[in-house]
Design an enzyme around this catalytic site. Structure first.
Site, PDB file in Angstrom:
ATOM      1  N   TYR A 216       4.955  25.158  28.132  1.00  0.00           N
ATOM      2  CA  TYR A 216       5.292  25.203  26.700  1.00  0.00           C
ATOM      3  C   TYR A 216       6.780  25.036  26.457  1.00  0.00           C
ATOM      4  O   TYR A 216       7.355  25.718  25.632  1.00  0.00           O
ATOM      5  CB  TYR A 216       4.721  26.490  26.056  1.00  0.00           C
ATOM      6  CG  TYR A 216       3.223  26.515  26.195  1.00  0.00           C
ATOM      7  CD1 TYR A 216       2.428  25.681  25.424  1.00  0.00           C
ATOM      8  CD2 TYR A 216       2.624  27.310  27.164  1.00  0.00           C
ATOM      9  CE1 TYR A 216       1.051  25.642  25.601  1.00  0.00           C
ATOM     10  CE2 TYR A 216       1.249  27.275  27.365  1.00  0.00           C
ATOM     11  CZ  TYR A 216       0.474  26.436  26.575  1.00  0.00           C
ATOM     12  OH  TYR A 216      -0.886  26.397  26.769  1.00  0.00           O
TER      13      TYR A 216
ATOM     14  N   ARG B  45      -1.571  12.582  18.166  1.00  0.00           N
ATOM     15  CA  ARG B  45      -2.205  11.937  19.324  1.00  0.00           C
ATOM     16  C   ARG B  45      -3.547  11.295  18.969  1.00  0.00           C
ATOM     17  O   ARG B  45      -4.349  11.884  18.240  1.00  0.00           O
ATOM     18  CB  ARG B  45      -2.435  12.967  20.442  1.00  0.00           C
ATOM     19  CG  ARG B  45      -1.161  13.496  21.078  1.00  0.00           C
ATOM     20  CD  ARG B  45      -1.506  14.431  22.242  1.00  0.00           C
ATOM     21  NE  ARG B  45      -2.374  15.512  21.829  1.00  0.00           N
ATOM     22  CZ  ARG B  45      -1.956  16.754  21.547  1.00  0.00           C
ATOM     23  NH1 ARG B  45      -0.678  17.062  21.652  1.00  0.00           N
ATOM     24  NH2 ARG B  45      -2.821  17.680  21.172  1.00  0.00           N
TER      25      ARG B  45
ATOM     26  N   LYS C 172      -9.136  -2.492   8.610  1.00  0.00           N
ATOM     27  CA  LYS C 172      -8.095  -3.304   9.235  1.00  0.00           C
ATOM     28  C   LYS C 172      -8.666  -4.275  10.265  1.00  0.00           C
ATOM     29  O   LYS C 172      -9.849  -4.206  10.595  1.00  0.00           O
ATOM     30  CB  LYS C 172      -7.022  -2.382   9.842  1.00  0.00           C
ATOM     31  CG  LYS C 172      -6.297  -1.528   8.774  1.00  0.00           C
ATOM     32  CD  LYS C 172      -5.362  -2.336   7.901  1.00  0.00           C
ATOM     33  CE  LYS C 172      -5.079  -1.751   6.529  1.00  0.00           C
ATOM     34  NZ  LYS C 172      -4.324  -0.511   6.470  1.00  0.00           N
TER      35      LYS C 172
ATOM     36  N   ASP D 142       6.207  -2.794   8.826  1.00  0.00           N
ATOM     37  CA  ASP D 142       4.869  -2.290   8.508  1.00  0.00           C
ATOM     38  C   ASP D 142       3.916  -3.437   8.822  1.00  0.00           C
ATOM     39  O   ASP D 142       3.742  -4.368   8.026  1.00  0.00           O
ATOM     40  CB  ASP D 142       4.774  -1.860   7.043  1.00  0.00           C
ATOM     41  CG  ASP D 142       3.400  -1.274   6.698  1.00  0.00           C
ATOM     42  OD1 ASP D 142       2.435  -1.580   7.433  1.00  0.00           O
ATOM     43  OD2 ASP D 142       3.295  -0.551   5.689  1.00  0.00           O
TER      44      ASP D 142
ATOM     45  N   PHE E 108       0.861  -1.181   0.000  1.00  0.00           N
ATOM     46  CA  PHE E 108       0.000   0.000   0.000  1.00  0.00           C
ATOM     47  C   PHE E 108       0.902   1.238   0.000  1.00  0.00           C
ATOM     48  O   PHE E 108       1.946   1.258   0.649  1.00  0.00           O
ATOM     49  CB  PHE E 108      -0.916  -0.019   1.230  1.00  0.00           C
ATOM     50  CG  PHE E 108      -1.871   1.136   1.275  1.00  0.00           C
ATOM     51  CD1 PHE E 108      -2.881   1.257   0.335  1.00  0.00           C
ATOM     52  CD2 PHE E 108      -1.744   2.124   2.239  1.00  0.00           C
ATOM     53  CE1 PHE E 108      -3.761   2.333   0.371  1.00  0.00           C
ATOM     54  CE2 PHE E 108      -2.623   3.205   2.276  1.00  0.00           C
ATOM     55  CZ  PHE E 108      -3.625   3.313   1.338  1.00  0.00           C
TER      56      PHE E 108
ATOM     57  N   ARG F 228       6.209  18.038  23.385  1.00  0.00           N
ATOM     58  CA  ARG F 228       5.914  18.379  24.794  1.00  0.00           C
ATOM     59  C   ARG F 228       5.966  17.162  25.690  1.00  0.00           C
ATOM     60  O   ARG F 228       5.266  16.178  25.436  1.00  0.00           O
ATOM     61  CB  ARG F 228       4.500  18.934  24.915  1.00  0.00           C
ATOM     62  CG  ARG F 228       4.408  20.414  24.711  1.00  0.00           C
ATOM     63  CD  ARG F 228       2.958  20.819  24.826  1.00  0.00           C
ATOM     64  NE  ARG F 228       2.705  21.535  26.074  1.00  0.00           N
ATOM     65  CZ  ARG F 228       1.503  22.043  26.396  1.00  0.00           C
ATOM     66  NH1 ARG F 228       0.476  21.866  25.588  1.00  0.00           N
ATOM     67  NH2 ARG F 228       1.354  22.701  27.517  1.00  0.00           N
TER      68      ARG F 228
ATOM     69  N   GLN G 156      -7.367   1.614  10.666  1.00  0.00           N
ATOM     70  CA  GLN G 156      -8.292   2.168   9.673  1.00  0.00           C
ATOM     71  C   GLN G 156      -9.481   1.206   9.534  1.00  0.00           C
ATOM     72  O   GLN G 156      -9.403   0.034   9.897  1.00  0.00           O
ATOM     73  CB  GLN G 156      -7.511   2.367   8.357  1.00  0.00           C
ATOM     74  CG  GLN G 156      -8.309   2.919   7.183  1.00  0.00           C
ATOM     75  CD  GLN G 156      -8.914   1.800   6.365  1.00  0.00           C
ATOM     76  OE1 GLN G 156      -8.448   0.658   6.433  1.00  0.00           O
ATOM     77  NE2 GLN G 156      -9.970   2.096   5.629  1.00  0.00           N
TER      78      GLN G 156
ATOM     79  N   HIS H 257      -1.109  -5.080   8.489  1.00  0.00           N
ATOM     80  CA  HIS H 257      -1.946  -6.261   8.208  1.00  0.00           C
ATOM     81  C   HIS H 257      -1.742  -7.354   9.263  1.00  0.00           C
ATOM     82  O   HIS H 257      -2.219  -8.461   9.066  1.00  0.00           O
ATOM     83  CB  HIS H 257      -1.574  -6.888   6.853  1.00  0.00           C
ATOM     84  CG  HIS H 257      -1.648  -5.963   5.683  1.00  0.00           C
ATOM     85  ND1 HIS H 257      -1.187  -6.302   4.434  1.00  0.00           N
ATOM     86  CD2 HIS H 257      -2.142  -4.705   5.560  1.00  0.00           C
ATOM     87  CE1 HIS H 257      -1.380  -5.293   3.592  1.00  0.00           C
ATOM     88  NE2 HIS H 257      -1.949  -4.315   4.247  1.00  0.00           N
TER      89      HIS H 257
HETATM   90  C1  LIG Z   1      -3.507   0.488   5.759  1.00  0.00           C
HETATM   91  C2  LIG Z   1      -2.044   0.464   5.512  1.00  0.00           C
HETATM   92  C3  LIG Z   1      -1.186   1.504   5.931  1.00  0.00           C
HETATM   93  C4  LIG Z   1      -1.682   2.840   6.398  1.00  0.00           C
HETATM   94  O1  LIG Z   1      -2.549   2.848   7.452  1.00  0.00           O
HETATM   95  P1  LIG Z   1      -3.627   4.036   7.592  1.00  0.00           P
HETATM   96  O2  LIG Z   1      -4.135   3.854   8.979  1.00  0.00           O
HETATM   97  O3  LIG Z   1      -4.667   3.841   6.553  1.00  0.00           O
HETATM   98  O4  LIG Z   1      -2.898   5.331   7.442  1.00  0.00           O
HETATM   99  C5  LIG Z   1       0.176   1.325   5.790  1.00  0.00           C
HETATM  100  N1  LIG Z   1       0.685   0.208   5.239  1.00  0.00           N
HETATM  101  C6  LIG Z   1      -0.097  -0.790   4.796  1.00  0.00           C
HETATM  102  C7  LIG Z   1       0.565  -1.997   4.215  1.00  0.00           C
HETATM  103  C8  LIG Z   1      -1.486  -0.681   4.886  1.00  0.00           C
HETATM  104  O5  LIG Z   1      -2.251  -1.660   4.403  1.00  0.00           O
END
Ligand SMILES: *Cc1c(COP(=O)(O)O)cnc(C)c1O
Length: 390
Positions: free
Chosen positions: A225, A235, A189, A160, A89, A218, A186, A163
């Site tokens: 500050y 956040r 997911k 990453d 992605f 911070r 997301q 998934h």
């Molecule tokens: C969904 C996804 C992301 C990004 O996640 P978001 O929460 O949509 O920003 C990054 N890498 C892979 C492989 C993804 O499938």
């Protein structure tokens, strides 16, 4: 057939119930609705870190930001390169490019669709700061080989794991593999609050650096500050965390169902001529199955797309696989290597092929019944039989 009798009525996604409702109400009742005032984000981070065997978790706004922040604390910035799979992605590359670094696409394995070891080794230069294995559809990349490569080259790994909630490699959880990992929550997911993300860390200092940067530099108790670093506002809010705590509680049961269903569906798909399901590396001994992926080798992009359309028309939630990142216009905006798309394509023939011949099914299919797995395979066989060859 499920209870409703319709072969293609798969469970909905996202799933929720009283636990999510209770989480939202708990968040409403917190002394404040941002993490510095409430307790839901803190609790979620503790639970998520423990679930993945990590020392720390940091909840953030989304998975793209999780990658960006993880890369930033690993020292990725202008003048550095990060190796990413050419088949992933787009966010895997975008996060690198947003930091002013160069995303170097590298080919993937034709069976697991994860980073290829030899291609990764060949792409390491004096500027390489990190390598980003993507655990494609829940199949953990070859972390043994990549770990050795990275250690020998003195570069970092950022997983990453968008998934790969709850995935295991030789029985070790994602947080126990010695590197930073980034997750997404997301809507599609495996656990979700509509949007959201998290990083997990084994290392205290990296976590502390990421905490500061995710909150505009911070410290937690700052009232004057005194921004100690740069960064941004990544956040997560209390409501999302309240929902995510409930979603985490559903993961084990859902993963167990998906693992069983994929074992069956994969066997059925493999029996159809011209269909090759995604392979699994036996060292990945828990795969949460974010997608059910298969290739139709040599089919060509147009006919693959027609097959996807026909599957959708017959009620199967099917999608064309990711386009190879060097074939995406946005990839060339900034932070691309000093090569043409065709030169990258030549180095990445497998990614090119997969992006043209691969189909994936939504993981809610794998939450269906055994009968539905037979129905899906049957529909695919019919569609392939009836679709013109060219
Ligand atoms: C969904 C996804 C992301 C990004 O996640 P978001 O929460 O949509 O920003 C990054 N890498 C892979 C492989 C993804 O499938």
């Amino acid at each position: 057939m499920n209870e409703h009798g319709a072969p293609m009525e798969f469970p909905n996604w996202p799933q929720f119930g009283d636990e999510e409702r209770a989480g939202l109400l708990r968040a409403l009742g917190q002394p404040g609705w941002w993490r510095m005032a409430g307790g839901e984000v803190d609790e979620f981070e503790r639970e998520f870190a423990a679930y993945h065997g990590a020392a720390h978790a940091l909840a953030v706004t989304n998975g793209t930001h999780a990658l960006e922040l993880g890369l930033e604390v690993l020292g990725v910035g202008p003048g550095t390169e990060v190796i990413v799979p050419a088949f992933t992605f787009f966010s895997s590359a975008l996060a690198v490019q947003r930091l002013g670094a160069v995303a170097v696409p590298v080919d993937v394995d034709p069976d697991t669709y994860c980073l290829d070891r030899a291609a990764t080794e060949a792409a390491i230069t004096g500027r390489t700061r990190a390598v980003m294995p993507v655990h494609m559809a829940g199949q953990v990349a070859d972390m043994d080989a990549l770990g050795k490569l990275a250690a020998a080259a003195g570069i970092a790994i950022i997983q990453d794991a968008a998934h790969a909630h709850g995935a295991r490699w030789h029985g070790r959880r994602v947080g126990e593999l010695g590197s930073v990992a980034a997750f997404s929550f997301q809507n599609g997911k495996l656990m979700t609050a509509g949007e959201g993300g998290a990083l997990v860390f084994a290392d205290d200092d990296l976590y502390e650096a990421a905490f500061l940067r995710h909150s505009c530099g911070r410290p937690r108790d700052d009232r004057h500050y005194r921004h100690r670093t740069g960064g941004s506002n990544f956040r997560l809010n209390e409501f999302s965390a309240g929902v995510l705590r409930a979603q985490l509680g559903r993961l084990d049961e859902q993963t167990a169902v998906r693992e069983q269903r994929w074992a069956l569906l994969r066997t059925l798909l493999a029996e159809i001529p011209a269909v090759v399901p995604q392979g699994s590396d036996p060292r990945c001994d828990r795969n949460p199955h974010y997608m059910a992926m298969f290739r139709l080798p040599g089919i060509g992009e147009q006919r693959r797309n027609a097959v996807v359309d026909e599957l959708v028309a017959r009620g199967v939630p099917a999608f064309a696989a990711f386009r190879a990142i060097h074939r995406i216009a946005g990839f060339w905006e900034r932070g691309a290597p000093d090569e043409t798309p065709d030169e990258i394509a030549e180095r990445c023939p497998v990614s090119e092929a997969i992006s043209a011949d691969c189909v994936w099914l939504h993981h809610r299919v794998l939450l269906g019944t055994q009968e539905q797995m037979h129905a899906v395979a049957g529909v695919l066989a019919e569609v392939l039989d009836s679709s013109p060859r060219r």
